[in-house]
Design a protein around this motif. Structure first.
Motif, PDB file in Angstrom:
ATOM      1  N   PHE A 141      -5.855 -40.936  38.318  1.00 47.28           N
ATOM      2  CA  PHE A 141      -7.299 -40.774  38.106  1.00 47.28           C
ATOM      3  C   PHE A 141      -8.105 -41.841  38.835  1.00 47.28           C
ATOM      4  N   VAL A 174      -9.228 -40.822  42.442  1.00 46.30           N
ATOM      5  CA  VAL A 174     -10.401 -39.938  42.563  1.00 46.30           C
ATOM      6  C   VAL A 174     -11.470 -40.431  41.589  1.00 46.30           C
ATOM      7  N   VAL A 207     -14.489 -41.234  41.897  1.00 40.13           N
ATOM      8  CA  VAL A 207     -15.817 -40.604  41.974  1.00 40.13           C
ATOM      9  C   VAL A 207     -15.883 -39.409  41.031  1.00 40.13           C
ATOM     10  N   GLN A 208     -14.814 -38.674  40.954  1.00 39.36           N
ATOM     11  CA  GLN A 208     -14.763 -37.498  40.085  1.00 39.36           C
ATOM     12  C   GLN A 208     -14.468 -37.868  38.643  1.00 39.36           C
ATOM     13  N   THR A 209     -13.582 -38.830  38.429  1.00 43.67           N
ATOM     14  CA  THR A 209     -13.107 -39.109  37.080  1.00 43.67           C
ATOM     15  C   THR A 209     -13.902 -40.184  36.344  1.00 43.67           C
ATOM     16  N   ALA A 251     -18.672 -39.404  37.936  1.00 46.14           N
ATOM     17  CA  ALA A 251     -19.291 -38.154  37.479  1.00 46.14           C
ATOM     18  C   ALA A 251     -19.622 -38.188  35.986  1.00 46.14           C
ATOM     19  N   THR A 254     -23.450 -37.898  34.300  1.00 43.10           N
ATOM     20  CA  THR A 254     -23.729 -36.883  33.284  1.00 43.10           C
ATOM     21  C   THR A 254     -24.264 -37.512  32.000  1.00 43.10           C
ATOM     22  N   ASN A 262     -12.933 -37.378  28.492  1.00 44.46           N
ATOM     23  CA  ASN A 262     -12.110 -37.817  29.619  1.00 44.46           C
ATOM     24  C   ASN A 262     -10.674 -38.098  29.203  1.00 44.46           C
ATOM     25  N   ASN A 312      -7.682 -35.973  31.264  1.00 44.82           N
ATOM     26  CA  ASN A 312      -6.619 -36.608  32.040  1.00 44.82           C
ATOM     27  C   ASN A 312      -5.251 -36.019  31.728  1.00 44.82           C
ATOM     28  N   SER A 372      -5.053 -32.011  32.523  1.00 42.43           N
ATOM     29  CA  SER A 372      -5.027 -31.659  33.943  1.00 42.43           C
ATOM     30  C   SER A 372      -3.724 -32.100  34.604  1.00 42.43           C
ATOM     31  N   ARG A 376      -7.775 -43.669  30.625  1.00 38.83           N
ATOM     32  CA  ARG A 376      -8.936 -43.099  31.321  1.00 38.83           C
ATOM     33  C   ARG A 376     -10.130 -43.008  30.388  1.00 38.83           C
TER      34      ARG A 376
END
Length: 268
Positions: free
Chosen positions: A32, A35, A37-39, A42, A46, A86, A90, A93, A128
């Motif tokens: 995680f 990435v 920026v995504q995990t 983002a 939000t 989150n 983690n 996924s 995470r």
């Protein structure tokens, strides 16, 4: 010599495989962070949007709840919601990725016992959740003055909440065969429970029958206990909250261990 197990069978001595646990945990955390920026970024964006909408656009900045400004009431709930979502994302996924990409055999061949697999995925998801929660909390603190009434309660609910949803993510990941299944669990289970747990409102204002329903939601005790650690006010019994959270984590851990031991939807 170290005995060689048959492919796909658990090795009974692998429960002491600390190196295997560390390797699995490190893989989950590295995955995680690669990435981020995504995990991480983002969820931060939000959460800040939720804060802006509910305190500015909807006029929440002028209200008080539980004897504190609404923005101080809202902020801890938003942090906890980021933590649990989150933690779930983690572990769920990771397992579905392994199934879709066909590398689930990497979990079956190494000397990783059900206990190691449960701990590795759960701790990875918990990490995470805590990382995202810390980043979101620090960002919110730039805009909202957050008091700290009980640091121990904050730490307990952050750890227990991220662990709880990491375990739920393991169950969802084991059950799911494709990403559509994970999306269904997220949209119809995790998100409704998170939004209906008192994140944006006090359950004390609900009619008695709906307040009773809210107290059946384990997410309520995560949000309520975490928020009480900041503002010192809880909508429900804090003792009951601790008991519910600990019991939920224990039952979920046992369920994950049992499914890994059975090779549920992992073994052919």
């Amino acid at each position: 010599m170290t005995p060689v197990a048959e492919p796909g069978r658990w090795r009974p001595y692998a429960g002491q495989n600390r190196q295997g646990l560390w390797s699995l945990y490190r893989k989950e955390v590295t995955r995680f962070f690669k990435v981020a920026v995504q995990t991480v970024l983002a969820p931060l964006v939000t959460t800040l949007l939720f804060l802006a909408v509910f305190t500015l656009a909807l006029g929440g900045a002028d209200r008080t709840v539980g004897g504190v400004p609404y923005v101080q009431f809202l902020a801890p709930g938003l942090v906890m919601m980021a933590i649990v979502q989150n933690g779930f994302a983690n572990s769920s996924s990771s397992l579905v990725n392994a199934k879709v990409q066909g590398n689930v055999v990497d979990l079956l061949m190494p000397p990783l016992s059900p206990a190691v697999l449960t701990a590795g995925f759960a701790l990875g998801g918990m990490t995470r959740g805590l990382v995202v929660g810390l980043v979101v909390g620090l960002a919110i603190a730039l805009f909202v003055r957050l008091p700290v009434a009980d640091p121990a309660a904050i730490l307990f609910h952050a750890v227990a909440g991220s662990l709880m949803l990491a375990l739920v993510g393991i169950l969802a990941g084991l059950w799911s065969e494709k990403f559509d299944h994970i999306a269904a669990v997220t949209n119809f289970v995790v998100t409704p429970l998170a939004f209906l747990s008192g994140t944006f409102y006090s359950v004390e204002r609900l009619p008695p029958e709906w307040a009773f329903v809210a107290h059946l939601n384990p997410f309520f005790y995560l949000i309520d206990g975490f928020r009480a650690g900041f503002i010192g006010h809880a909508d429900g019994s804090r003792a009951v909250g601790y008991a519910v959270v600990l019991a939920a984590d224990a039952l979920l851990w046992l369920a994950c261990h049992r499914l890994f031991r059975a090779g549920y939807k992992l073994k052919p």
